[in-house]
Scaffold this active site. Structure first.
Site, mmCIF file in Angstrom:
data_model
loop_
_atom_site.group_PDB
_atom_site.id
_atom_site.type_symbol
_atom_site.label_atom_id
_atom_site.label_comp_id
_atom_site.label_asym_id
_atom_site.label_seq_id
_atom_site.Cartn_x
_atom_site.Cartn_y
_atom_site.Cartn_z
ATOM 1 N N SER A 99 0.879 -1.177 0.000
ATOM 2 C CA SER A 99 0.000 0.000 0.000
ATOM 3 C C SER A 99 0.908 1.217 0.000
ATOM 4 O O SER A 99 1.580 1.495 0.983
ATOM 5 C CB SER A 99 -0.910 0.000 1.234
ATOM 6 O OG SER A 99 -0.159 0.021 2.417
ATOM 7 N N HIS A 215 -2.841 -6.232 2.960
ATOM 8 C CA HIS A 215 -1.861 -7.217 3.403
ATOM 9 C C HIS A 215 -2.459 -8.598 3.617
ATOM 10 O O HIS A 215 -1.745 -9.531 3.968
ATOM 11 C CB HIS A 215 -1.196 -6.757 4.700
ATOM 12 C CG HIS A 215 -0.332 -5.551 4.531
ATOM 13 N ND1 HIS A 215 0.196 -4.853 5.591
ATOM 14 C CD2 HIS A 215 0.107 -4.921 3.417
ATOM 15 C CE1 HIS A 215 0.915 -3.844 5.135
ATOM 16 N NE2 HIS A 215 0.865 -3.855 3.823
ATOM 17 N N GLU A 224 -3.740 -2.964 9.788
ATOM 18 C CA GLU A 224 -2.888 -3.541 10.817
ATOM 19 C C GLU A 224 -3.468 -3.307 12.205
ATOM 20 O O GLU A 224 -3.885 -2.201 12.535
ATOM 21 C CB GLU A 224 -1.478 -2.933 10.764
ATOM 22 C CG GLU A 224 -0.743 -3.151 9.460
ATOM 23 C CD GLU A 224 0.614 -2.447 9.430
ATOM 24 O OE1 GLU A 224 1.061 -1.965 10.497
ATOM 25 O OE2 GLU A 224 1.212 -2.370 8.352
ATOM 26 N N GLU A 267 3.185 -9.621 6.618
ATOM 27 C CA GLU A 267 4.048 -9.134 7.685
ATOM 28 C C GLU A 267 4.060 -10.052 8.902
ATOM 29 O O GLU A 267 4.514 -9.669 9.974
ATOM 30 C CB GLU A 267 3.641 -7.715 8.073
ATOM 31 C CG GLU A 267 3.767 -6.746 6.896
ATOM 32 C CD GLU A 267 3.378 -5.329 7.227
ATOM 33 O OE1 GLU A 267 3.020 -5.064 8.399
ATOM 34 O OE2 GLU A 267 3.440 -4.474 6.327
ATOM 35 N N ASP A 302 -3.043 0.573 12.103
ATOM 36 C CA ASP A 302 -2.768 1.245 10.838
ATOM 37 C C ASP A 302 -3.970 1.015 9.956
ATOM 38 O O ASP A 302 -4.215 -0.092 9.483
ATOM 39 C CB ASP A 302 -1.503 0.681 10.176
ATOM 40 C CG ASP A 302 -1.264 1.262 8.782
ATOM 41 O OD1 ASP A 302 -1.930 2.253 8.411
ATOM 42 O OD2 ASP A 302 -0.409 0.725 8.052
ATOM 43 N N GLU A 352 -2.647 5.080 12.758
ATOM 44 C CA GLU A 352 -1.917 5.525 11.565
ATOM 45 C C GLU A 352 -2.866 5.644 10.372
ATOM 46 O O GLU A 352 -3.740 4.787 10.179
ATOM 47 C CB GLU A 352 -0.821 4.500 11.267
ATOM 48 C CG GLU A 352 0.011 4.774 10.031
ATOM 49 C CD GLU A 352 0.980 3.633 9.771
ATOM 50 O OE1 GLU A 352 1.296 3.378 8.590
ATOM 51 O OE2 GLU A 352 1.429 2.986 10.742
ATOM 52 N N ASP A 377 1.486 8.394 7.461
ATOM 53 C CA ASP A 377 2.275 7.548 6.561
ATOM 54 C C ASP A 377 2.033 8.014 5.130
ATOM 55 O O ASP A 377 2.800 8.789 4.573
ATOM 56 C CB ASP A 377 1.907 6.086 6.756
ATOM 57 C CG ASP A 377 2.643 5.154 5.785
ATOM 58 O OD1 ASP A 377 3.634 5.585 5.169
ATOM 59 O OD2 ASP A 377 2.215 3.996 5.634
ATOM 60 N N LYS A 402 9.786 5.872 6.691
ATOM 61 C CA LYS A 402 10.107 4.790 5.766
ATOM 62 C C LYS A 402 11.181 5.290 4.803
ATOM 63 O O LYS A 402 10.923 6.201 4.008
ATOM 64 C CB LYS A 402 8.875 4.349 4.973
ATOM 65 C CG LYS A 402 7.793 3.669 5.806
ATOM 66 C CD LYS A 402 6.578 3.341 4.942
ATOM 67 C CE LYS A 402 5.552 2.531 5.702
ATOM 68 N NZ LYS A 402 4.329 2.279 4.881
ATOM 69 N N SER A 429 9.776 2.451 10.303
ATOM 70 C CA SER A 429 8.932 1.379 9.772
ATOM 71 C C SER A 429 9.593 0.592 8.653
ATOM 72 O O SER A 429 10.360 1.122 7.853
ATOM 73 C CB SER A 429 7.614 1.969 9.260
ATOM 74 O OG SER A 429 6.803 0.980 8.633
ATOM 75 N N HIS A 430 9.245 -0.679 8.613
ATOM 76 C CA HIS A 430 9.565 -1.570 7.492
ATOM 77 C C HIS A 430 8.575 -1.338 6.359
ATOM 78 O O HIS A 430 7.749 -0.426 6.411
ATOM 79 C CB HIS A 430 9.479 -3.031 7.963
ATOM 80 C CG HIS A 430 8.080 -3.443 8.362
ATOM 81 N ND1 HIS A 430 7.665 -4.742 8.484
ATOM 82 C CD2 HIS A 430 6.968 -2.709 8.659
ATOM 83 C CE1 HIS A 430 6.393 -4.808 8.827
ATOM 84 N NE2 HIS A 430 5.950 -3.576 8.952
ATOM 85 N N ARG A 431 8.596 -2.200 5.326
ATOM 86 C CA ARG A 431 7.571 -2.265 4.297
ATOM 87 C C ARG A 431 7.070 -3.709 4.224
ATOM 88 O O ARG A 431 7.698 -4.635 4.733
ATOM 89 C CB ARG A 431 8.097 -1.834 2.922
ATOM 90 C CG ARG A 431 8.619 -0.415 2.821
ATOM 91 C CD ARG A 431 7.658 0.653 3.316
ATOM 92 N NE ARG A 431 6.420 0.752 2.581
ATOM 93 C CZ ARG A 431 6.150 1.678 1.635
ATOM 94 N NH1 ARG A 431 7.081 2.547 1.304
ATOM 95 N NH2 ARG A 431 4.970 1.728 1.045
ATOM 96 N N SER A 432 5.945 -3.908 3.560
ATOM 97 C CA SER A 432 5.396 -5.265 3.467
ATOM 98 C C SER A 432 6.300 -6.178 2.654
ATOM 99 O O SER A 432 6.388 -7.383 2.910
ATOM 100 C CB SER A 432 3.991 -5.235 2.869
ATOM 101 O OG SER A 432 4.006 -4.619 1.602
ATOM 102 N N LYS A 453 8.049 -0.252 13.964
ATOM 103 C CA LYS A 453 7.155 -1.348 13.572
ATOM 104 C C LYS A 453 7.803 -2.087 12.411
ATOM 105 O O LYS A 453 8.216 -1.489 11.412
ATOM 106 C CB LYS A 453 5.752 -0.854 13.222
ATOM 107 C CG LYS A 453 5.572 -0.132 11.915
ATOM 108 C CD LYS A 453 4.086 -0.033 11.579
ATOM 109 C CE LYS A 453 3.855 0.504 10.181
ATOM 110 N NZ LYS A 453 2.446 0.440 9.769
#
Length: 489
Positions: A99, A215, A224, A267, A302, A352, A377, A402, A429-432, A453
């Site tokens: 996303s 996701h 999330e 995730e 999220d 978020e 985000d 990110k 933050s990470h990504r998917s 996260k």
């Protein structure tokens, strides 16, 4: 030996749009620490890369070669990996989101539908190997801002659309690692120095344990459902608490929805066939209570509301089923009321992307009526210009950081500094779509972001970051855990 960080910082002027940072920037004024030049270089891609300073090497802090390749991420899609060589080899891989906000820097894909469904990144790889690489030979890796500025100047576009943000970021990450290696200090310490962070802090992990939205294949609109162990005494304890609740939740889900419901999303979170967002929150409360952590673990969400915005500006909570009867379509004010109900009924401390990335009015309205953390985000995309607008409009009070949204380490650091200066929280933050690369673990500690996260305590590409944080905490010894103060550590 710990080196004292700079005591002052100077903001870059719109670094997302600038071609090259000023040479007066504190990002560039780093001390030279020489180190032994090994006969055979070794791969450096995690925290424990420091070597003892020894005899000065001729060009130990300058680039000798840059090489990129196409690898596969955790969702089975191609991404970019970069080798940067000084006296050692520094390797980094680029994450990718499912996303994505429309204002993110451009992720360059090949577009050939016959190869990886059009998602190949060979053009980005070529841009590194043939355009960026040759022009970066001899540049000092300790000067992150100068290095990133050179790449921005070569690209010359406001959103990195010429070379691709995935190309530029891969090099930028490896440069940061090489800068730490050149100074014989850990990566998190190097980030602390170039950002001017005063104290290193271990972040509160936000574990995404129930997946919905883009996701997962269930009916949940909201993306999330997270647990935050703010009552832990250390990161190690927080990870244990999160893991225990995760396994408790799995048992609850299996008993209520069946074994198939224990399958996990991108995730690592579970994706049960929950029909209602409130039901997802109830599952979290039950798991937290059964695990014995009521009051010590809070809830985050999220929503990723841009994913279910309708053409007429409303929000369809049944967007995965098309066509539908419209019974779950809410106006922005009604969706705001739903969030306020959630905050009233559950121990929610962070939400978020509750609204679309252009629905500034709704963001501002919710922000003025709740005292929890509202994280931007898609709204902010780690872009200093969007952050400045968010500050001016009082639309939110936290940044989701990110690195691939903006495309360089320098701009990511500046985004964090701008947010902190406004009194905001910063959640790294990470990504998917992830890899085993663990850069963001060091980033969260080096910036003292207070929160991170990076998925559930499940799947190796997620655990790579959490396990790295365990190593960092062990290495630092007496280091503070952000805990209840995660918004302003």
């Amino acid at each position: 030996m710990a080196l004292a960080p700079p005591t002052t910082t100077t903001s870059l002027s719109n670094p997302f749009l600038s071609s090259k940072p000023s040479l007066s920037s504190p990002f560039l004024n780093l001390p030279t620490v020489s180190r032994r030049s090994p006969t055979n270089f070794t791969v450096r891609n995690s925290v424990s890369v420091a070597q003892s300073p020894s005899v000065s090497a001729a060009k130990s802090s300058t680039v000798k070669s840059v090489k990129a390749r196409q690898i596969i991420d955790s969702r089975g899609n191609p991404t970019v990996e970069v080798d940067l060589v000084t006296d050692d080899l520094y390797l980094s891989a680029v994450p990718s989101g499912a996303s994505t906000g429309i204002y993110e820097a451009l992720e360059l894909r090949d577009g050939d539908k016959s190869v990886y469904g059009g998602k190949g990144v060979l053009n980005a790889v070529k841009n590194i190997n043939e355009v960026l690489g040759p022009k970066l030979i001899g540049v000092d890796v300790r000067n992150q801002a100068e290095f990133d500025g050179i790449m921005l100047e070569i690209d010359g576009t406001p959103n990195k659309s010429k070379l691709g943000a995935n190309a530029i970021l891969g090099v930028s990450l490896s440069v940061c690692r090489a800068g730490a290696g050149a100074k014989s200090i850990p990566l998190y310490k190097h980030i602390q120095e170039i950002s001017g962070t005063k104290e290193l802090v271990m972040p509160v992990p936000a574990f995404n344990v129930i997946n919905g939205g883009s996701h997962a294949g269930n009916n949940l609109a909201m993306q999330e459902f997270m647990i935050l162990p703010v009552g832990a005494a250390s990161f190690a304890e927080a990870l244990r608490m999160g893991s225990e609740v995760y396994h408790t939740l799995k048992g609850i889900i299996k008993a209520k929805y069946g074994q198939d419901a224990c399958n996990v999303g991108d995730e690592g979170g579970f994706a049960p066939n929950v029909q209602d967002n409130r039901e997802g929150l109830v599952l979290l409360i039950d798991a937290i209570e059964k695990a014995g952590y009521t009051g010590k673990i809070k809830i985050g969400m999220d929503v990723a509301a841009s994913e279910f915005l309708t053409k007429d500006g409303k929000y369809d909570l049944n967007f995965k089923k098309q066509p539908n009867d419209g019974a779950h379509v809410l106006s922005a004010p009604s969706l705001g009321d739903l969030y306020r109900e959630f905050v009233r009924d559950f121990p929610i401390v962070s939400i978020e992307d509750p609204f679309d990335q252009d629905d500034w009015t709704s963001w501002t309205s919710l922000q003025s009526s709740v005292d929890i953390q509202l994280v931007g985000d898609d709204l902010l995309v780690t872009n200093p210009k969007r952050i400045a607008e968010g500050i001016q409009k009082k639309a939110c009070n936290a940044l989701l950081l990110k690195v691939n949204q903006i495309g360089t380490v320098t701009e990511s650091i500046q985004a964090a500094l701008d947010s902190k200066a406004a009194g905001w929280g910063v959640m790294v933050s990470h990504r998917s779509g992830e890899t085993e690369d663990n850069f963001i673990a060091d980033l969260s500690v080096g910036l003292a972001s207070g929160q991170i996260k990076t998925g559930a305590p499940c799947r190796s590409e997620r655990l790579a970051k959490y396990n790295q944080l365990l190593r960092i905490e062990e290495e630092l010894g007496n280091v503070r855990y952000a805990g209840e103060a995660f918004r302003s550590p």
